[in-house]
Design a protein around this motif. Sequence first.
Motif, PDB file in Angstrom:
ATOM      1  N   GLN A 290       5.773  18.762 -12.135  1.00 60.70           N
ATOM      2  CA  GLN A 290       4.943  19.051 -10.962  1.00 60.70           C
ATOM      3  C   GLN A 290       4.899  20.555 -10.701  1.00 60.70           C
TER       4      GLN A 290
ATOM      5  N   LYS B 290       5.078   7.613 -11.302  1.00 62.82           N
ATOM      6  CA  LYS B 290       5.642   8.018 -10.008  1.00 62.82           C
ATOM      7  C   LYS B 290       4.550   8.064  -8.941  1.00 62.82           C
ATOM      8  N   LEU B 291       3.425   8.673  -9.273  1.00 58.79           N
ATOM      9  CA  LEU B 291       2.322   8.763  -8.322  1.00 58.79           C
ATOM     10  C   LEU B 291       1.743   7.382  -8.026  1.00 58.79           C
TER      11      LEU B 291
ATOM     12  N   LYS C 294       3.228   4.573  -8.001  1.00 56.77           N
ATOM     13  CA  LYS C 294       4.134   3.866  -7.092  1.00 56.77           C
ATOM     14  C   LYS C 294       3.946   4.358  -5.667  1.00 56.77           C
ATOM     15  N   GLU C 295       3.793   5.679  -5.513  1.00 52.37           N
ATOM     16  CA  GLU C 295       3.603   6.260  -4.183  1.00 52.37           C
ATOM     17  C   GLU C 295       2.282   5.819  -3.562  1.00 52.37           C
ATOM     18  N   LYS C 296       1.237   5.686  -4.385  1.00 46.17           N
ATOM     19  CA  LYS C 296      -0.097   5.340  -3.888  1.00 46.17           C
ATOM     20  C   LYS C 296      -0.392   3.845  -3.984  1.00 46.17           C
ATOM     21  N   ASN C 297       0.595   3.092  -4.473  1.00 48.66           N
ATOM     22  CA  ASN C 297       0.442   1.640  -4.610  1.00 48.66           C
ATOM     23  C   ASN C 297      -0.774   1.278  -5.464  1.00 48.66           C
TER      24      ASN C 297
ATOM     25  N   GLU D 233      -3.670  13.906  -8.956  1.00 44.61           N
ATOM     26  CA  GLU D 233      -2.548  14.833  -8.760  1.00 44.61           C
ATOM     27  C   GLU D 233      -1.602  14.854  -9.958  1.00 44.61           C
TER      28      GLU D 233
END
Length: 242
Positions: free
Chosen positions: A58, A101-102, A104-107, A161
């Motif tokens: 990142q 990872k993203l 999971k964060e944004k479902n 992202e």
Amino acid sequence: MSIFSDQLGVFIQGMTRPDLLQQYLKSKFNETQIQTAYHARIAEAKELAKEEGITALQAFWKLLERTYEKTLPPRTCEKGCGYCCYQGVALTQLEWDGILKLAKEKNIDFNAIIERSQRTIDRVEKTIQSDKALDQIDWHNLVVNQPCPFLEEDHSCAVYEARPLDCRLVVAFRDVCGSKKLEHAQRGSVIDEAVGATVIARLQYDQTPKFKRRKFTGDQPLRLIQHWLILWRDKQGKKKRR
């Protein structure tokens, strides 16, 4: 075959051989510049990651964005243009982990992603299961002109992202591209094009447990996005059967 370029980079339209891009980069940046940039990006990414509590990858994405903003004119790329999202995109394990990872964060529903991309996923899976040597396959042509699995209906990117290096290096400065020919898109605009893949490979190597490491060779295995989705699907299937 000749390539067309200006002071900002080389134009993608009409460029069919990857080695032409490498030739362009070698003519634009000398070896000293490349080595200096490589070591600088590694150190800067690790330092920024520590400062901001983010992953080293990142941090590298942030550094790349800063380079574009500080050294080049404003890009004409905009949300929803999406024509560059019909190319074969290959990425490393580290980049894929960033997408996971993203997601999971944004479902993000990967099953829905796979379902809408079943055509190209089936094509890639059939090729993987064939007797062909995988390093001899033209993966790009296997999925070219097909939408990226993460391309939404409004032509935005579901994982913007965390999009891979391949996506970040395709830029436009003259105008918004109006077709899949990518008539305004360019590459080779920043020195990160010459060092980015090796930087990511090193970051992945450094995150690998020492007992699993082998000698660093400067690269890491690449797989198409569709291939990573197949591996994710198969892994989920094994979990359900336990």
